[in-house]
Design a protein around this motif. Structure first.
Motif, PDB file in Angstrom:
ATOM      1  N   PRO A  15      45.518  29.154  21.386  1.00 34.52           N
ATOM      2  CA  PRO A  15      46.145  28.668  22.622  1.00 34.52           C
ATOM      3  C   PRO A  15      45.256  27.649  23.327  1.00 34.52           C
ATOM      4  O   PRO A  15      44.031  27.733  23.280  1.00 34.52           O
ATOM      5  CB  PRO A  15      46.303  29.941  23.460  1.00 34.52           C
ATOM      6  CG  PRO A  15      46.248  31.067  22.476  1.00 34.52           C
ATOM      7  CD  PRO A  15      45.329  30.625  21.386  1.00 34.52           C
ATOM      8  N   TRP A  16      45.901  26.707  24.008  1.00 33.26           N
ATOM      9  CA  TRP A  16      45.171  25.655  24.722  1.00 33.26           C
ATOM     10  C   TRP A  16      44.995  25.970  26.201  1.00 33.26           C
ATOM     11  O   TRP A  16      44.066  25.470  26.825  1.00 33.26           O
ATOM     12  CB  TRP A  16      45.917  24.323  24.589  1.00 33.26           C
ATOM     13  CG  TRP A  16      45.933  23.774  23.201  1.00 33.26           C
ATOM     14  CD1 TRP A  16      45.020  24.008  22.211  1.00 33.26           C
ATOM     15  CD2 TRP A  16      46.899  22.872  22.651  1.00 33.26           C
ATOM     16  NE1 TRP A  16      45.355  23.315  21.074  1.00 33.26           N
ATOM     17  CE2 TRP A  16      46.520  22.604  21.317  1.00 33.26           C
ATOM     18  CE3 TRP A  16      48.047  22.268  23.156  1.00 33.26           C
ATOM     19  CZ2 TRP A  16      47.237  21.749  20.486  1.00 33.26           C
ATOM     20  CZ3 TRP A  16      48.766  21.418  22.329  1.00 33.26           C
ATOM     21  CH2 TRP A  16      48.370  21.159  21.002  1.00 33.26           C
ATOM     22  N   LEU A  46      30.856  25.680  18.173  1.00 28.37           N
ATOM     23  CA  LEU A  46      31.245  24.790  19.262  1.00 28.37           C
ATOM     24  C   LEU A  46      30.067  23.972  19.770  1.00 28.37           C
ATOM     25  O   LEU A  46      30.229  22.815  20.182  1.00 28.37           O
ATOM     26  CB  LEU A  46      31.848  25.608  20.411  1.00 28.37           C
ATOM     27  CG  LEU A  46      33.263  26.152  20.196  1.00 28.37           C
ATOM     28  CD1 LEU A  46      33.679  26.998  21.386  1.00 28.37           C
ATOM     29  CD2 LEU A  46      34.250  25.021  19.972  1.00 28.37           C
ATOM     30  N   GLU A  47      28.877  24.542  19.763  1.00 31.48           N
ATOM     31  CA  GLU A  47      27.704  23.830  20.259  1.00 31.48           C
ATOM     32  C   GLU A  47      27.471  22.527  19.495  1.00 31.48           C
ATOM     33  O   GLU A  47      26.920  21.564  20.048  1.00 31.48           O
ATOM     34  CB  GLU A  47      26.453  24.721  20.160  1.00 31.48           C
ATOM     35  CG  GLU A  47      26.395  25.846  21.180  1.00 31.48           C
ATOM     36  CD  GLU A  47      27.349  26.994  20.883  1.00 31.48           C
ATOM     37  OE1 GLU A  47      27.902  27.026  19.766  1.00 31.48           O
ATOM     38  OE2 GLU A  47      27.543  27.852  21.769  1.00 31.48           O
ATOM     39  N   GLN A  48      27.916  22.459  18.249  1.00 33.89           N
ATOM     40  CA  GLN A  48      27.708  21.250  17.454  1.00 33.89           C
ATOM     41  C   GLN A  48      28.501  20.062  17.981  1.00 33.89           C
ATOM     42  O   GLN A  48      28.151  18.912  17.703  1.00 33.89           O
ATOM     43  CB  GLN A  48      28.077  21.524  15.992  1.00 33.89           C
ATOM     44  CG  GLN A  48      27.083  22.418  15.265  1.00 33.89           C
ATOM     45  CD  GLN A  48      27.517  22.721  13.842  1.00 33.89           C
ATOM     46  OE1 GLN A  48      28.661  23.151  13.612  1.00 33.89           O
ATOM     47  NE2 GLN A  48      26.628  22.494  12.887  1.00 33.89           N
ATOM     48  N   GLU A 104      37.167  28.282  32.103  1.00 36.91           N
ATOM     49  CA  GLU A 104      37.958  29.372  31.567  1.00 36.91           C
ATOM     50  C   GLU A 104      38.828  28.927  30.394  1.00 36.91           C
ATOM     51  O   GLU A 104      39.594  29.725  29.845  1.00 36.91           O
ATOM     52  CB  GLU A 104      38.870  29.959  32.654  1.00 36.91           C
ATOM     53  CG  GLU A 104      38.130  30.616  33.816  1.00 36.91           C
ATOM     54  CD  GLU A 104      37.553  29.587  34.781  1.00 36.91           C
ATOM     55  OE1 GLU A 104      38.072  28.437  34.818  1.00 36.91           O
ATOM     56  OE2 GLU A 104      36.585  29.918  35.485  1.00 36.91           O
ATOM     57  N   GLY A 105      38.733  27.654  30.010  1.00 39.94           N
ATOM     58  CA  GLY A 105      39.533  27.127  28.914  1.00 39.94           C
ATOM     59  C   GLY A 105      39.055  27.616  27.559  1.00 39.94           C
ATOM     60  O   GLY A 105      38.061  28.335  27.449  1.00 39.94           O
ATOM     61  N   PRO A 106      39.739  27.203  26.501  1.00 36.04           N
ATOM     62  CA  PRO A 106      39.447  27.737  25.161  1.00 36.04           C
ATOM     63  C   PRO A 106      38.065  27.387  24.629  1.00 36.04           C
ATOM     64  O   PRO A 106      37.551  28.100  23.765  1.00 36.04           O
ATOM     65  CB  PRO A 106      40.544  27.125  24.285  1.00 36.04           C
ATOM     66  CG  PRO A 106      41.016  25.929  25.044  1.00 36.04           C
ATOM     67  CD  PRO A 106      40.883  26.283  26.479  1.00 36.04           C
ATOM     68  N   LEU A 107      37.450  26.321  25.128  1.00 35.44           N
ATOM     69  CA  LEU A 107      36.106  25.947  24.674  1.00 35.44           C
ATOM     70  C   LEU A 107      35.025  26.358  25.662  1.00 35.44           C
ATOM     71  O   LEU A 107      33.834  26.094  25.427  1.00 35.44           O
ATOM     72  CB  LEU A 107      36.020  24.440  24.414  1.00 35.44           C
ATOM     73  CG  LEU A 107      37.032  23.833  23.445  1.00 35.44           C
ATOM     74  CD1 LEU A 107      36.673  22.386  23.145  1.00 35.44           C
ATOM     75  CD2 LEU A 107      37.136  24.632  22.156  1.00 35.44           C
ATOM     76  N   GLY A 108      35.405  26.977  26.765  1.00 38.32           N
ATOM     77  CA  GLY A 108      34.435  27.465  27.737  1.00 38.32           C
ATOM     78  C   GLY A 108      33.550  26.363  28.296  1.00 38.32           C
ATOM     79  O   GLY A 108      33.999  25.243  28.558  1.00 38.32           O
ATOM     80  N   ARG A 109      32.268  26.657  28.474  1.00 38.79           N
ATOM     81  CA  ARG A 109      31.329  25.694  29.063  1.00 38.79           C
ATOM     82  C   ARG A 109      31.172  24.462  28.174  1.00 38.79           C
ATOM     83  O   ARG A 109      30.878  23.365  28.677  1.00 38.79           O
ATOM     84  CB  ARG A 109      29.966  26.350  29.267  1.00 38.79           C
ATOM     85  CG  ARG A 109      29.277  26.811  27.995  1.00 38.79           C
ATOM     86  CD  ARG A 109      27.877  27.337  28.221  1.00 38.79           C
ATOM     87  NE  ARG A 109      27.254  27.726  26.960  1.00 38.79           N
ATOM     88  CZ  ARG A 109      26.672  26.859  26.129  1.00 38.79           C
ATOM     89  NH1 ARG A 109      26.633  25.566  26.420  1.00 38.79           N
ATOM     90  NH2 ARG A 109      26.127  27.287  24.987  1.00 38.79           N
ATOM     91  N   TRP A 111      38.288   8.176  21.743  1.00 39.08           N
ATOM     92  CA  TRP A 111      38.825   9.521  21.725  1.00 39.08           C
ATOM     93  C   TRP A 111      37.891  10.469  20.995  1.00 39.08           C
ATOM     94  O   TRP A 111      37.197  10.068  20.048  1.00 39.08           O
ATOM     95  CB  TRP A 111      40.181   9.548  21.008  1.00 39.08           C
ATOM     96  CG  TRP A 111      41.181   8.567  21.525  1.00 39.08           C
ATOM     97  CD1 TRP A 111      41.157   7.208  21.364  1.00 39.08           C
ATOM     98  CD2 TRP A 111      42.359   8.854  22.283  1.00 39.08           C
ATOM     99  NE1 TRP A 111      42.248   6.636  21.963  1.00 39.08           N
ATOM    100  CE2 TRP A 111      42.996   7.625  22.536  1.00 39.08           C
ATOM    101  CE3 TRP A 111      42.932  10.035  22.749  1.00 39.08           C
ATOM    102  CZ2 TRP A 111      44.183   7.548  23.249  1.00 39.08           C
ATOM    103  CZ3 TRP A 111      44.113   9.962  23.464  1.00 39.08           C
ATOM    104  CH2 TRP A 111      44.731   8.725  23.708  1.00 39.08           C
ATOM    105  N   VAL A 112      37.905  11.735  21.408  1.00 40.60           N
ATOM    106  CA  VAL A 112      37.280  12.825  20.666  1.00 40.60           C
ATOM    107  C   VAL A 112      38.360  13.872  20.444  1.00 40.60           C
ATOM    108  O   VAL A 112      38.889  14.439  21.404  1.00 40.60           O
ATOM    109  CB  VAL A 112      36.090  13.443  21.426  1.00 40.60           C
ATOM    110  CG1 VAL A 112      35.455  14.552  20.578  1.00 40.60           C
ATOM    111  CG2 VAL A 112      35.053  12.391  21.773  1.00 40.60           C
ATOM    112  N   LEU A 113      38.712  14.118  19.188  1.00 37.04           N
ATOM    113  CA  LEU A 113      39.755  15.070  18.841  1.00 37.04           C
ATOM    114  C   LEU A 113      39.109  16.305  18.247  1.00 37.04           C
ATOM    115  O   LEU A 113      38.380  16.208  17.250  1.00 37.04           O
ATOM    116  CB  LEU A 113      40.729  14.469  17.823  1.00 37.04           C
ATOM    117  CG  LEU A 113      41.207  13.026  18.056  1.00 37.04           C
ATOM    118  CD1 LEU A 113      42.145  12.602  16.934  1.00 37.04           C
ATOM    119  CD2 LEU A 113      41.873  12.880  19.407  1.00 37.04           C
ATOM    120  N   ILE A 114      39.368  17.468  18.850  1.00 35.82           N
ATOM    121  CA  ILE A 114      38.771  18.713  18.380  1.00 35.82           C
ATOM    122  C   ILE A 114      39.881  19.632  17.883  1.00 35.82           C
ATOM    123  O   ILE A 114      40.803  19.978  18.639  1.00 35.82           O
ATOM    124  CB  ILE A 114      37.979  19.420  19.501  1.00 35.82           C
ATOM    125  CG1 ILE A 114      36.886  18.510  20.051  1.00 35.82           C
ATOM    126  CG2 ILE A 114      37.379  20.717  19.003  1.00 35.82           C
ATOM    127  CD1 ILE A 114      37.240  17.883  21.380  1.00 35.82           C
TER     128      ILE A 114
END
Length: 306
Positions: free
Chosen positions: A39-40, A107-109, A48-53, A31-34
C-alpha cells in the motif's frame, strides 16, 4: 456498465465541461522511481508513509534539486512487499534525457544512490542504462479516487512487456484522470480510458504525440506548454521533437514564447483566459480557476532578412 463509465468525480466534471488539457503537465527536471508493491497510503512521503523516515528524507532531497520521487509497481506483477526492489533514476528534457535502473536490498540504499544526478543531463553511469520508454499511469486512489477508478483500468488495458508500464503515485492533475507520464522525455497525457490509451502509447512509441490527450512536457513552464500545444495544433505537428519552446518573456499582459519548428521559429503570445472556478480534486475543498490561455502566433523573421 464498467465503474469508470459511471464515475462522477472531479475528472468526470472536467470532461463534462470540456476543460482543455494544454498547459497542465506537472513540473520536474528529473525523477526517482521506487518500486513498492505494498500500500502507498495517502501521503507516501510522510514519516508514517510506507518508506518511513527514508521516504521523508528522500522527498526533502528531491525537492531541493527539482526532481520528483514516485512509488511505482507493475500492473500485472505481484503485490506482496519485498525488500529487493528496483529504483529508476531519470532525467527528463528535450536534450540529454536518460534513464538508469538500480536494484537495492534495503531502503537505506536509496539515499546512497546519486539522486542529484537526475537533475542533470549527464547520467552517472553507475546503474543499468535503460533505452526504452516507461509509461507511468497514476492509480493513487488514496490521494484521489478518480486516479484509481479511472487509472487502474487504463494501466490494466495497456499491452506492453513487463517493466514498461507501471502504476504510480500522484502525478498531478487529478481531474485529468486517467493521467500518464512517459519517461524519460516527460510527456504528460490525460483523459485516458481503456478505449484510447493503447493508441496513445503506440503512437508515442512511434515518436508521435496524440494532441487531444497531450498536456505538455514536464520541463516546460505553463506558458511554454500552452504555446507548444498551440503551434502543434495550428500546423499539425505531432512528432515528439517537431516543436521546441525556447525563450519565454513574461509581462503583465501575458507571455511571449519563441517556439522553434523545423520550418522556422514563431512567436506565440499567451494571454490569460480565466475560466469558472472548480474543485481541484475529489478530496480537496479548495477551488482553482483554470487558465489554459488564449494564443496568437506570428512568424519570427529569419536572421538577416529585411
Amino acid at each position: 456498465m464498467p465503474a469508470f463509465e459511471r464515475w462522477v468525480g472531479c475528472a468526470a466534471v472536467a470532461r463534462a465541461s470540456n476543460e482543455s488539457l494544454r498547459g497542465t503537465a506537472g513540473r520536474a527536471e528529473g525523477w526517482v522511481l521506487i518500486e513498492h508493491r505494498g500500500p502507498w497510503g495517502r501521503e507516501p512521503w510522510d514519516p508514517e508513509g510506507p518508506l518511513g523516515r527514508i521516504g521523508t528524507e528522500l522527498s526533502r532531497r528531491c525537492k531541493a534539486v527539482g526532481i520528483r520521487p514516485q512509488l511505482v509497481r507493475e500492473t500485472h506483477g505481484r503485490r506482496e512487499p519485498t525488500d529487493t526492489r528496483r529504483v529508476f533514476l531519470v532525467h527528463s528534457g528535450r536534450r540529454g534525457a536518460w534513464l538508469e535502473q538500480y536494484t537495492i536490498d534495503t531502503l537505506e540504499q536509496i539515499l546512497r544512490l546519486p539522486l542529484e544526478a537526475a537533475a542533470e543531463g549527464t547520467p552517472p553511469g553507475t546503474g543499468i542504462r535503460v533505452d526504452q520508454r516507461l509509461y507511468l499511469v497514476c492509480t493513487h486512489g488514496k490521494k484521489d479516487p478518480c486516479c484509481a477508478v479511472l487509472g487502474r483500468p487504463v494501466a490494466a488495458a495497456l499491452n506492453r512487456p513487463n517493466g514498461r508500464v507501471w502504476e504510480s503515485t500522484h502525478l498531478g492533475g487529478d481531474r485529468y484522470a486517467a493521467g500518464m507520464v512517459v519517461l524519460p522525455d516527460g510527456s504528460y497525457y490525460g483523459n485516458l480510458d481503456p478505449a484510447n490509451a493503447q493508441a496513445v502509447v503506440d503512437g508515442h512509441d512511434r515518436g508521435q504525440l496524440t494532441l487531444q490527450n497531450y498536456r505538455g512536457r514536464c520541463t516546460d513552464d505553463t506558458a511554454a506548454q500552452i504555446a507548444e500545444h498551440a503551434v502543434r495544433t495550428e500546423y499539425g505537428l505531432t512528432g515528439i521533437d517537431d516543436v521546441h519552446p525556447t525563450e519565454v518573456t513574461s509581462s503583465s499582459g501575458g507571455s511571449d514564447v519563441v517556439v522553434v519548428t523545423a520550418s522556422g521559429s514563431v512567436q506565440v503570445h499567451v494571454t490569460p483566459d480565466l475560466e469558472t472556478p472548480r474543485r481541484t480534486t475529489c478530496r480537496s475543498e479548495a477551488f482553482a480557476t483554470p487558465d489554459h490561455g488564449v494564443t496568437s502566433i506570428r512568424s519570427v523573421p529569419a536572421a538577416g532578412s529585411a
